[in-house]
Design a protein around this motif. Structure first.
Motif, PDB file in Angstrom:
ATOM      1  N   VAL A 162       0.830  -1.202   0.000  1.00  0.00           N
ATOM      2  CA  VAL A 162       0.000   0.000   0.000  1.00  0.00           C
ATOM      3  C   VAL A 162       0.870   1.259   0.000  1.00  0.00           C
ATOM      4  O   VAL A 162       0.529   2.257  -0.639  1.00  0.00           O
ATOM      5  CB  VAL A 162      -0.959  -0.018   1.202  1.00  0.00           C
ATOM      6  N   LYS A 163       1.992   1.199   0.686  1.00  0.00           N
ATOM      7  CA  LYS A 163       2.909   2.349   0.696  1.00  0.00           C
ATOM      8  C   LYS A 163       3.447   2.620  -0.703  1.00  0.00           C
ATOM      9  O   LYS A 163       3.527   3.773  -1.146  1.00  0.00           O
ATOM     10  CB  LYS A 163       4.065   2.080   1.662  1.00  0.00           C
ATOM     11  N   TYR A 164       3.827   1.575  -1.431  1.00  0.00           N
ATOM     12  CA  TYR A 164       4.416   1.745  -2.755  1.00  0.00           C
ATOM     13  C   TYR A 164       3.393   2.168  -3.803  1.00  0.00           C
ATOM     14  O   TYR A 164       3.734   2.848  -4.765  1.00  0.00           O
ATOM     15  CB  TYR A 164       5.101   0.452  -3.202  1.00  0.00           C
ATOM     16  N   ASP A 165       2.148   1.723  -3.633  1.00  0.00           N
ATOM     17  CA  ASP A 165       1.104   2.103  -4.592  1.00  0.00           C
ATOM     18  C   ASP A 165      -0.207   2.341  -3.847  1.00  0.00           C
ATOM     19  O   ASP A 165      -1.014   1.426  -3.698  1.00  0.00           O
ATOM     20  CB  ASP A 165       0.914   1.030  -5.663  1.00  0.00           C
ATOM     21  N   PRO A 166      -0.452   3.550  -3.377  1.00  0.00           N
ATOM     22  CA  PRO A 166      -1.671   3.834  -2.610  1.00  0.00           C
ATOM     23  C   PRO A 166      -2.948   3.804  -3.436  1.00  0.00           C
ATOM     24  O   PRO A 166      -4.042   3.914  -2.887  1.00  0.00           O
ATOM     25  CB  PRO A 166      -1.409   5.239  -2.052  1.00  0.00           C
ATOM     26  N   LEU A 167      -2.829   3.640  -4.754  1.00  0.00           N
ATOM     27  CA  LEU A 167      -4.021   3.603  -5.609  1.00  0.00           C
ATOM     28  C   LEU A 167      -4.566   2.193  -5.787  1.00  0.00           C
ATOM     29  O   LEU A 167      -5.664   2.023  -6.316  1.00  0.00           O
ATOM     30  CB  LEU A 167      -3.698   4.168  -6.998  1.00  0.00           C
ATOM     31  N   ASN A 168      -3.833   1.195  -5.367  1.00  0.00           N
ATOM     32  CA  ASN A 168      -4.201  -0.197  -5.627  1.00  0.00           C
ATOM     33  C   ASN A 168      -5.250  -0.662  -4.618  1.00  0.00           C
ATOM     34  O   ASN A 168      -4.946  -0.998  -3.483  1.00  0.00           O
ATOM     35  CB  ASN A 168      -2.956  -1.082  -5.560  1.00  0.00           C
ATOM     36  N   SER A 169      -6.505  -0.691  -5.056  1.00  0.00           N
ATOM     37  CA  SER A 169      -7.605  -1.037  -4.144  1.00  0.00           C
ATOM     38  C   SER A 169      -7.546  -2.496  -3.707  1.00  0.00           C
ATOM     39  O   SER A 169      -7.950  -2.832  -2.589  1.00  0.00           O
ATOM     40  CB  SER A 169      -8.953  -0.757  -4.821  1.00  0.00           C
ATOM     41  N   VAL A 170      -7.047  -3.368  -4.564  1.00  0.00           N
ATOM     42  CA  VAL A 170      -6.939  -4.785  -4.197  1.00  0.00           C
ATOM     43  C   VAL A 170      -5.962  -4.951  -3.037  1.00  0.00           C
ATOM     44  O   VAL A 170      -6.224  -5.689  -2.081  1.00  0.00           O
ATOM     45  CB  VAL A 170      -6.501  -5.622  -5.415  1.00  0.00           C
ATOM     46  N   ASN A 171      -4.840  -4.246  -3.093  1.00  0.00           N
ATOM     47  CA  ASN A 171      -3.882  -4.318  -1.992  1.00  0.00           C
ATOM     48  C   ASN A 171      -4.458  -3.761  -0.702  1.00  0.00           C
ATOM     49  O   ASN A 171      -4.194  -4.280   0.392  1.00  0.00           O
ATOM     50  CB  ASN A 171      -2.603  -3.570  -2.355  1.00  0.00           C
ATOM     51  N   LEU A 172      -5.234  -2.691  -0.802  1.00  0.00           N
ATOM     52  CA  LEU A 172      -5.875  -2.135   0.398  1.00  0.00           C
ATOM     53  C   LEU A 172      -6.860  -3.136   0.998  1.00  0.00           C
ATOM     54  O   LEU A 172      -6.962  -3.276   2.224  1.00  0.00           O
ATOM     55  CB  LEU A 172      -6.599  -0.838   0.059  1.00  0.00           C
ATOM     56  N   ALA A 173      -7.596  -3.832   0.140  1.00  0.00           N
ATOM     57  CA  ALA A 173      -8.521  -4.865   0.627  1.00  0.00           C
ATOM     58  C   ALA A 173      -7.760  -5.975   1.330  1.00  0.00           C
ATOM     59  O   ALA A 173      -8.172  -6.458   2.398  1.00  0.00           O
ATOM     60  CB  ALA A 173      -9.336  -5.422  -0.537  1.00  0.00           C
TER      61      ALA A 173
END
Length: 381
Positions: A244-255
């Motif tokens: 999430v730190k490297y790509d805050p736009l990735n909703s799958v990673n946030l999930a």
């Protein structure tokens, strides 16, 4: 010789200094997210003549950004245009709140995420107009969308597209996506195998992480695999946070982060992460996936009506997605909604031959997170 990756040309204009900062931030975020997914050729800071920055590129999209300010907000206008013909293919508008020249980060990330999805969707829908031939990028884009349809045929097609993309351009992220698809197959269809090869989830992921240890895509998928395959929850959390730190736009990673927070008992953070993932997902193909993770985070807090709403939303989008249906069966049982419970069980039997609710009590049945929740007790009584 493989077809070159399509090009993306960013151009922008603004009438305020905060607009310049906004656009540069959005270009940086979207570029990072796009390049972590696949190999676009991306050109920045183009003024009004993108051809000057990418003379060798002949095909692709112009992403034209215009930011205009008022006292408390910036208005961002986005147009996606065919590089060859300048035809406008899509337009979007966003409002970014600001206070004393400080821009709202959540608004920026949401706008950036929407732009990423708009670029990928436009690439998918307008291949003929853009005169883009099959290449690693187009194969990967098709595959990503197929993964989130969840049925066996879609997962198999996704795997083949990612394999074809990797053969054209050996990007480690494609290996990670293949591992992710197999993980979904294991929990969706109770088998990690896909017809036609003997590639393992662990083998795909370990090769991906060795080649791209700082890829947000690889780290996020690794966090998911680490937890679901019985690894360390704290390692899973560490991987998810880095992703999430490297790509805050990735909703799958946030999930995925929300799920690791849930299993470690940080239920409020889990709920916040899942809702943030849902907001970033917007109307993308991953919407049912993030709705399901919202279902889990709500269920963990005992917010069963919200959990039910999320499960139903996921199933409305993807009727063959069995994971939220398993939760819906349990939620209806807990609430004493007998008719709804019976309908959900019947629906499950169509998707999973011979299903009985008692099977969910088996330690090998794929309800890894549900088994940790108080809600699971409803199945026992």
């Amino acid at each position: 010789m493989p077809e070159a990756a399509p090009a993306i040309f960013f151009q922008y204009r603004t009438n305020v200094s905060s607009g310049d900062r906004l656009v540069r931030t959005i270009i940086s975020l979207t570029t990072s997210a796009l390049l972590d997914f696949t190999d676009f050729s991306i050109y920045h800071e183009l003024g009004s003549d993108p051809a000057n920055a990418g003379r060798s590129a002949k095909k692709g999209l112009i992403v034209a950004l215009a930011a205009f300010g008022s006292r408390d907000r910036l208005e961002l206008h986005v147009a996606l245009k065919n590089f060859q013909s300048s035809e406008i293919l899509l337009m979007q508008n966003f409002s970014i709140c600001r206070k004393e020249e400080v821009l709202e980060q959540g608004d920026i990330e949401l706008a950036s995420s929407c732009i990423v999805e708009a670029i990928l969707n436009t690439m998918k829908k307008s291949l003929e107009k853009l005169d883009i031939s099959d290449c690693a990028t187009t194969f990967a884009n098709r595959a990503r969308n197929l993964v989130f349809r969840f049925d066996k045929a879609a997962l198999l097609s996704a795997d083949r597209y990612f394999q074809a993309a990797y053969e054209l351009a050996p990007k480690p992220q494609y290996l990670a996506w293949r591992a992710f698809g197999r993980t979904i197959a294991q929990f969706q269809h109770r088998t990690p195998e896909l017809p036609g090869d003997n590639v393992s989830v662990d083998g795909l992921f370990h090769e991906a992480i060795s080649e791209a240890p700082d890829s947000a895509t690889v780290l996020g998928i690794g966090a998911h695999i680490e937890y679901l395959r019985g690894g360390s929850p704290r390692n899973s959390l560490s991987l998810a946070k880095r992703a999430v730190k490297y790509d805050p736009l990735n909703s799958v990673n946030l999930a995925i982060l929300s799920n690791t927070e849930l299993i470690l008992g940080d239920l409020k953070s889990s709920r916040a992460s899942s809702l943030a993932a849902l907001q970033l997902t917007g109307g993308s193909e991953a919407r049912a996936f993030t709705e399901f993770f919202c279902c889990m985070s709500a269920a963990a807090l005992g917010e069963y009506e919200d959990a039910t709403n999320h499960a139903e939303a996921a199933l409305l989008l993807r009727p063959s997605f069995v994971a939220p249906l398993r939760y819906l069966i349990t939620l209806h049982k807990q609430a004493g909604r007998t008719a709804s419970y019976d309908r959900s069980v019947s629906r499950m039997r169509v998707l999973e031959t011979g299903f009985t609710p008692a099977q969910m009590l088996d330690s090998n049945y794929p309800v890894t997170t549900l088994r940790r929740l108080r809600l699971f007790d409803a199945l026992v009584t």
